[in-house]
Scaffold this motif. Structure first.
Motif, PDB file in Angstrom:
ATOM      1  N   TYR A  70      16.660  25.113   7.139  1.00 52.60           N
ATOM      2  CA  TYR A  70      17.856  25.609   7.831  1.00 52.60           C
ATOM      3  C   TYR A  70      17.518  26.563   8.970  1.00 52.60           C
ATOM      4  O   TYR A  70      18.409  27.203   9.525  1.00 52.60           O
ATOM      5  N   TYR A  79      25.055  31.992   4.966  1.00 53.33           N
ATOM      6  CA  TYR A  79      25.609  30.704   5.362  1.00 53.33           C
ATOM      7  C   TYR A  79      26.665  30.281   4.348  1.00 53.33           C
ATOM      8  O   TYR A  79      26.495  30.504   3.152  1.00 53.33           O
ATOM      9  N   VAL A  86      26.530  22.940   6.405  1.00 56.48           N
ATOM     10  CA  VAL A  86      26.734  24.319   6.853  1.00 56.48           C
ATOM     11  C   VAL A  86      28.085  24.386   7.563  1.00 56.48           C
ATOM     12  O   VAL A  86      28.331  23.663   8.520  1.00 56.48           O
ATOM     13  N   THR A  89      28.210  30.635   9.563  1.00 55.80           N
ATOM     14  CA  THR A  89      27.018  31.471   9.424  1.00 55.80           C
ATOM     15  C   THR A  89      27.314  32.894   9.858  1.00 55.80           C
ATOM     16  O   THR A  89      28.209  33.139  10.676  1.00 55.80           O
TER      17      THR A  89
END
Length: 108
Positions: A70, A79, A86, A89
């Motif tokens: 990631y 996240y 995802v 964030t």
């Protein structure tokens, strides 16, 4: 006692990617001061919103594969995963109110 579950490289796909509800993932390390500041805030969110989201922690030193996958280059990195992807964030230690605003769509 932490309300957030520890996950590893090997349990990440089950605990996070296959989860039924959104998962807030705290990428952290033992030596990281801001990570230690953020930990009780995420524990509060885990307790307060347990019906809406799961909160997990992954130590980037012990689990480098997921951190690399990631692109985690700064910690703490938080996240939100939803449906295995995802969804949001947040980088750096932030007050609880700020995190609640940033992740409001997943806490309702």
């Amino acid at each position: 006692m932490s309300n957030a579950k520890d996950v590893t490289d090997s349990s990440f796909s089950t605990d996070v990617l296959a989860a039924d509800k959104p998962v807030i993932v705290d990428f952290w390390a033992e030596w990281c001061g801001p990570c230690r500041m953020l930990s009780p805030i995420l524990d509060d969110i885990a307790a307060e919103y347990s019906d809406k989201v799961d909160v997990v922690k992954i130590n980037v030193d012990d689990n480098p594969a997921i951190a690399a996958k990631y692109g985690i280059t700064s910690i703490p990195a938080v996240y939100v995963f939803k449906g295995g992807e995802v969804a949001a964030t947040s980088i750096g230690a932030k007050p609880k109110q700020v995190l609640e605003q940033e992740f409001a769509a997943y806490l309702k």
